[in-house]
Write a protein that holds these residues in place. Structure first.
Motif, short mmCIF file in Angstrom:
data_model
loop_
_atom_site.label_atom_id
_atom_site.label_comp_id
_atom_site.label_asym_id
_atom_site.label_seq_id
_atom_site.Cartn_x
_atom_site.Cartn_y
_atom_site.Cartn_z
N GLY A 255 2.41 -6.06 -8.45
CA GLY A 255 2.34 -4.95 -7.51
C GLY A 255 3.43 -3.92 -7.73
O GLY A 255 3.18 -2.72 -7.75
N TRP B 266 -5.20 -4.76 -1.60
CA TRP B 266 -4.86 -5.65 -2.71
C TRP B 266 -3.60 -6.40 -2.32
O TRP B 266 -2.57 -5.79 -2.07
CB TRP B 266 -4.63 -4.83 -3.98
N TYR C 35 3.14 -8.33 -2.78
CA TYR C 35 3.40 -6.91 -2.61
C TYR C 35 2.06 -6.26 -2.24
O TYR C 35 1.36 -5.73 -3.10
CB TYR C 35 3.99 -6.32 -3.89
N HIS D 101 2.95 -0.09 -9.10
CA HIS D 101 3.49 1.01 -8.31
C HIS D 101 4.43 1.87 -9.17
O HIS D 101 4.35 3.11 -9.15
CB HIS D 101 4.22 0.46 -7.09
N ALA E 273 -1.30 -7.99 -3.94
CA ALA E 273 -0.77 -8.17 -5.29
C ALA E 273 0.40 -9.14 -5.29
O ALA E 273 1.15 -9.22 -4.32
CB ALA E 273 -0.32 -6.82 -5.85
#
Length: 119
Positions: free
Chosen positions: A20, A13, A3, A24, A15
């Motif tokens: 991720g 990043w 992600y 978020h 992730a």
């Protein structure tokens, strides 16, 4: 599956999918609590776009909350989101002014976390 967090075609990043998406979601929750947009937008490609200017305001407000309270529970709840946000903000070229009393601790936490956040 990853992600990625991206800004202007650059990956900030890469992730893992779960970490991720969790970051978020936590950032969106914090943004709602702070009554500001996060500057993070899920894209149809399965990544997250970072709007540097909006994200900088979000991160500054998150830090302001962290710095203005002596409630340890509130500080700890926000700490992980704040440190992750500060790493991403550094990578996108933004900055948040941090009080001297917090600078060393946050810089150390950022360095530790940044070393685990693949680009």
């Amino acid at each position: 599956m990853s992600y990625p967090f991206e800004h202007g075609g650059e990956t900030l990043w890469d992730a893992g999918y779960s970490s991720g998406r969790l970051y978020h979601a936590l950032a969106e929750g914090a943004a709602g609590f702070l009554d500001v947009p996060s500057g993070l937008t899920h894209t149809p490609q399965g990544s997250c776009a970072v709007d540097r200017e909006v994200f900088q305001v979000f991160t500054a407000r998150l830090y302001d909350l962290y710095a203005s309270t002596y409630n340890e529970t509130l500080r700890e709840l926000g700490h992980g989101v704040l440190v992750t946000s500060l790493v991403l903000l550094d990578r996108v070229g933004g900055r948040v002014a941090v009080a001297p009393r917090d600078a060393v601790g946050l810089d150390e936490a950022k360095a530790r976390l940044a070393s685990t956040m693949a680009v």
